[in-house]
Write a protein that holds these residues in place. Structure first.
Motif, PDB file in Angstrom:
ATOM      1  N   VAL A 199      -0.621  -2.868   1.337  1.00  9.08           N
ATOM      2  CA  VAL A 199      -1.234  -1.541   1.534  1.00  9.08           C
ATOM      3  C   VAL A 199      -1.293  -0.753   0.227  1.00  9.08           C
ATOM      4  CG1 VAL A 199      -1.083   0.655   2.779  1.00  9.08           C
ATOM      5  CG2 VAL A 199      -0.433  -1.478   3.923  1.00  9.08           C
ATOM      6  N   ASN A 200      -0.170  -0.664  -0.478  1.00  9.84           N
ATOM      7  CA  ASN A 200      -0.126   0.147  -1.697  1.00  9.84           C
ATOM      8  C   ASN A 200      -0.569  -0.610  -2.947  1.00  9.84           C
ATOM      9  OD1 ASN A 200       0.773   2.347  -0.229  1.00  9.84           O
ATOM     10  ND2 ASN A 200       2.935   1.946  -0.630  1.00  9.84           N
ATOM     11  N   GLY A 201      -0.664  -1.935  -2.854  1.00  8.65           N
ATOM     12  CA  GLY A 201      -1.167  -2.717  -3.980  1.00  8.65           C
ATOM     13  C   GLY A 201      -0.302  -2.659  -5.215  1.00  8.65           C
ATOM     14  N   VAL A 202       1.021  -2.671  -5.054  1.00 13.81           N
ATOM     15  CA  VAL A 202       1.921  -2.578  -6.203  1.00 13.81           C
ATOM     16  C   VAL A 202       2.142  -3.937  -6.842  1.00 13.81           C
ATOM     17  CG1 VAL A 202       3.116  -0.622  -5.149  1.00 13.81           C
ATOM     18  CG2 VAL A 202       4.067  -2.926  -4.891  1.00 13.81           C
ATOM     19  N   ILE A 203       2.520  -3.932  -8.113  1.00 15.55           N
ATOM     20  CA  ILE A 203       2.996  -5.152  -8.758  1.00 15.55           C
ATOM     21  C   ILE A 203       4.439  -4.947  -9.226  1.00 15.55           C
ATOM     22  CG2 ILE A 203       0.721  -5.954  -9.461  1.00 15.55           C
ATOM     23  CD1 ILE A 203       1.359  -4.943 -12.280  1.00 15.55           C
ATOM     24  N   LYS A 204       4.942  -3.713  -9.092  1.00 13.94           N
ATOM     25  CA  LYS A 204       6.344  -3.398  -9.307  1.00 13.94           C
ATOM     26  C   LYS A 204       6.818  -2.642  -8.075  1.00 13.94           C
ATOM     27  CE  LYS A 204       6.272  -3.066 -14.370  1.00 13.94           C
ATOM     28  NZ  LYS A 204       6.527  -2.184 -15.530  1.00 13.94           N
ATOM     29  N   MET A 205       8.026  -2.924  -7.615  1.00 16.51           N
ATOM     30  CA  MET A 205       8.483  -2.361  -6.359  1.00 16.51           C
ATOM     31  C   MET A 205       9.688  -1.449  -6.541  1.00 16.51           C
ATOM     32  SD  MET A 205       9.047  -4.541  -2.879  1.00 16.51           S
ATOM     33  CE  MET A 205       7.524  -5.396  -3.285  1.00 16.51           C
ATOM     34  N   SER A 206       9.598  -0.254  -5.997  1.00 15.72           N
ATOM     35  CA  SER A 206      10.709   0.686  -6.026  1.00 15.72           C
ATOM     36  C   SER A 206      11.832   0.182  -5.144  1.00 15.72           C
ATOM     37  CB  SER A 206      10.237   2.066  -5.542  1.00 15.72           C
ATOM     38  OG  SER A 206      11.337   2.892  -5.210  1.00 15.72           O
ATOM     39  N   ALA A 209     -12.864   3.656  -8.985  1.00 13.45           N
ATOM     40  CA  ALA A 209     -13.428   3.160  -7.725  1.00 13.45           C
ATOM     41  C   ALA A 209     -12.509   2.140  -7.061  1.00 13.45           C
ATOM     42  CB  ALA A 209     -14.796   2.544  -7.972  1.00 13.45           C
ATOM     43  N   GLY A 210     -11.648   1.508  -7.847  1.00 17.59           N
ATOM     44  CA  GLY A 210     -10.720   0.521  -7.302  1.00 17.59           C
ATOM     45  C   GLY A 210      -9.420   1.127  -6.813  1.00 17.59           C
ATOM     46  N   ALA A 211      -9.323   2.462  -6.801  1.00 16.34           N
ATOM     47  CA  ALA A 211      -8.089   3.138  -6.388  1.00 16.34           C
ATOM     48  C   ALA A 211      -7.796   2.913  -4.903  1.00 16.34           C
ATOM     49  CB  ALA A 211      -8.193   4.625  -6.682  1.00 16.34           C
ATOM     50  N   LYS A 212      -6.513   2.973  -4.558  1.00 10.96           N
ATOM     51  CA  LYS A 212      -6.079   2.862  -3.166  1.00 10.96           C
ATOM     52  C   LYS A 212      -5.213   4.059  -2.813  1.00 10.96           C
ATOM     53  CE  LYS A 212      -6.042  -2.200  -2.940  1.00 10.96           C
ATOM     54  NZ  LYS A 212      -5.213  -3.396  -2.616  1.00 10.96           N
ATOM     55  N   MET A 213      -5.171   4.396  -1.527  1.00 11.07           N
ATOM     56  CA  MET A 213      -4.321   5.479  -1.064  1.00 11.07           C
ATOM     57  C   MET A 213      -2.902   4.953  -0.864  1.00 11.07           C
ATOM     58  SD  MET A 213      -6.223   8.112  -1.057  1.00 11.07           S
ATOM     59  CE  MET A 213      -5.197   9.312  -0.171  1.00 11.07           C
ATOM     60  N   LYS A 214      -1.916   5.798  -1.177  1.00  7.99           N
ATOM     61  CA  LYS A 214      -0.517   5.436  -0.969  1.00  7.99           C
ATOM     62  C   LYS A 214       0.270   6.685  -0.609  1.00  7.99           C
ATOM     63  CE  LYS A 214       2.104   4.412  -4.376  1.00  7.99           C
ATOM     64  NZ  LYS A 214       2.685   3.794  -5.589  1.00  7.99           N
ATOM     65  N   GLU A 215       1.523   6.525  -0.234  1.00 12.73           N
ATOM     66  CA  GLU A 215       2.383   7.656   0.100  1.00 12.73           C
ATOM     67  C   GLU A 215       3.423   7.854  -0.994  1.00 12.73           C
ATOM     68  OE1 GLU A 215       4.165   7.661   3.914  1.00 12.73           O
ATOM     69  OE2 GLU A 215       2.271   7.577   5.013  1.00 12.73           O
ATOM     70  N   ILE A 216       3.566   9.093  -1.449  1.00 11.71           N
ATOM     71  CA  ILE A 216       4.605   9.461  -2.404  1.00 11.71           C
ATOM     72  C   ILE A 216       5.405  10.599  -1.775  1.00 11.71           C
ATOM     73  CG2 ILE A 216       5.126  10.280  -4.734  1.00 11.71           C
ATOM     74  CD1 ILE A 216       2.419   9.262  -5.635  1.00 11.71           C
ATOM     75  N   GLY A 217       6.615  10.317  -1.369  1.00  7.61           N
ATOM     76  CA  GLY A 217       7.430  11.336  -0.717  1.00  7.61           C
ATOM     77  C   GLY A 217       6.806  11.869   0.555  1.00  7.61           C
ATOM     78  N   GLY A 218       6.097  10.994   1.299  1.00 11.15           N
ATOM     79  CA  GLY A 218       5.464  11.398   2.546  1.00 11.15           C
ATOM     80  C   GLY A 218       4.092  12.017   2.388  1.00 11.15           C
ATOM     81  N   ILE A 219       3.606  12.127   1.142  1.00 11.39           N
ATOM     82  CA  ILE A 219       2.288  12.730   0.878  1.00 11.39           C
ATOM     83  C   ILE A 219       1.293  11.632   0.537  1.00 11.39           C
ATOM     84  CG2 ILE A 219       0.977  14.305  -0.610  1.00 11.39           C
ATOM     85  CD1 ILE A 219       3.567  15.845  -1.066  1.00 11.39           C
ATOM     86  N   LYS A 220       0.145  11.584   1.209  1.00  8.82           N
ATOM     87  CA  LYS A 220      -0.880  10.589   0.930  1.00  8.82           C
ATOM     88  C   LYS A 220      -1.725  11.025  -0.260  1.00  8.82           C
ATOM     89  CE  LYS A 220      -1.313   8.463   5.489  1.00  8.82           C
ATOM     90  NZ  LYS A 220      -2.241   8.049   6.569  1.00  8.82           N
ATOM     91  N   VAL A 221      -1.848  10.134  -1.217  1.00  6.99           N
ATOM     92  CA  VAL A 221      -2.575  10.459  -2.449  1.00  6.99           C
ATOM     93  C   VAL A 221      -3.105   9.160  -3.053  1.00  6.99           C
ATOM     94  CG1 VAL A 221      -0.485  10.316  -3.861  1.00  6.99           C
ATOM     95  CG2 VAL A 221      -2.392  11.718  -4.653  1.00  6.99           C
TER      96      VAL A 221
END
Length: 364
Positions: free
Chosen positions: A172-179, A287-299
């Motif tokens: 979903v978030n498309g990360v390559i590094k994970m918190s 244009a290749g951006a994806k939506m993700k959640e940061i502290g419960g906020i979608k951005v």
């Protein structure tokens, strides 16, 4: 006898599908050279094998001058900080898929909760404990007989929570590094360790590795890309991040690292493709951006550096909204785009999509 044979067959299948982390046991890894042509090479190795020896084995098998290999978002290095690296340092497992850019000669037990492998988890760097999981959403989170993994930062995970977390972060978030999962300190967890804690099968691990590779190949700061020439399509590694004109190590033709197309121009900084101007390239990345959640906020996960003299495109990776530009080191809030030095939390609301103007200069 027939029943016994069936039981033995079942046990053998289970053992073959289970990741092997013992340093002296032989395992198989698969080295993918590109989208066509050479395909995938099978390598028999042991986790204790030196990375230098593994790289040389791939070079010898493929008849190459050199090779760059990426797995789980990391480049294999023979040495790091003076230490001679082994495959086990990268969390290799039986059935792992890797991506390689060649340079060739010439031209062309508890309730129903999931239980991870404790030895594998400890070997990669976590401590096995029996305290509560920080997420608290799975059946085994509060079970005292279900093992959990404690990370170096102190975060504690059960297998099922980590499995869901890995799926969301990569798919979903498309990360390559994970918190690590705790937004208060925003540390990272090693991808291989996350896989082990989640008790993922080799097939699932490889699926997520391919997903991360796809994301990384599109990033402006990617280490690898795919040769744009139709009959080649092999992986290319960029040795010098300051250059845009990059030679494919297989077909020896050149591509533009900015627009990912054939390099047609005569000067290193101008590929000759009409759409490859700075503003167009910034628009392409946005244009290749994806939506993700940061502290419960979608951005959106992609923002343009707010320093007007920079305009680098930054992709959010960690849990914190405090961003530092990868190029100019300017600090700002990823959510509201205020400068961090004067950030006002009461005014921190999601900023609208940034406007791209023709005078912007892309800072790669």
């Amino acid at each position: 006898i027939k029943k016994t044979n069936q039981q033995l067959s079942s046990i053998t299948t289970e053992l073959n599908n289970k990741p092997i982390m013992s340093g002296d046991k032989q395992i198989q890894v698969f080295v993918n050279m590109g989208m066509s042509g050479r395909g995938t090479s099978t390598m028999n190795v042991t986790p204790n094998m030196k990375v230098a020896d593994f790289i040389q084995a791939v070079v010898n098998k493929e008849g190459a001058l050199g090779v760059r290999i990426i797995t789980m978002g990391k480049t294999l290095e023979a040495t790091r900080n003076g230490k001679e690296m082994k495959l086990s340092d990268y969390g290799v497992y039986n059935g792992l898929n890797m991506s390689a850019a060649l340079r060739l000669k010439g031209g062309a037990e508890g309730p129903s909760a999931t239980i991870f492998d404790k030895k594998e988890v400890e070997a990669i760097g976590a401590t096995v404990v029996y305290t509560d999981c920080i997420y608290g959403v799975s059946e085994g989170c509060y079970e005292s007989n279900v093992p959990k993994a404690k990370l170096e930062c102190g975060c504690v995970w059960c297998a099922d929570c980590m499995k869901g977390y890995v799926k969301k972060q990569i798919e979903v978030n498309g990360v390559i590094k994970m918190s690590c999962g705790d937004t208060s300190h925003g540390k990272h967890v090693d991808i291989g360790l996350a896989y082990a804690i989640a008790a993922l099968s080799p097939d699932d691990r490889n699926k997520y590795n391919r997903k991360m590779d796809e994301v990384q190949f599109r990033r402006p700061d990617s280490l690898m890309s795919i040769c744009p020439y139709g009959k080649c399509k092999q992986f290319i590694f960029r040795e010098d991040s300051s250059k845009l004109k990059i030679e494919c190590g297989v077909c020896h033709k050149f591509m533009c690292w900015k627009c990912k197309n054939e390099f047609k121009g005569k000067q290193d900084g101008h590929c000759g493709n009409e759409h490859c101007d700075d503003a167009a390239h910034i628009a392409l990345l946005m244009a290749g951006a994806k939506m993700k959640e940061i502290g419960g906020i979608k951005v959106t996960d992609t923002r343009i550096c707010t320093n007007k003299k920079c305009c680098a495109v930054n992709i959010h990776e960690t849990a914190c909204k405090h961003m530092t530009c990868k190029k100019c080191k300017h600090q700002y809030c990823h959510i509201c785009l205020q400068d961090w030095s004067g950030h006002n939390g009461s005014l921190c609301k999601v900023a609208p999509e940034q406007t791209i103007t023709s005078n912007m200069k892309y800072n790669q």
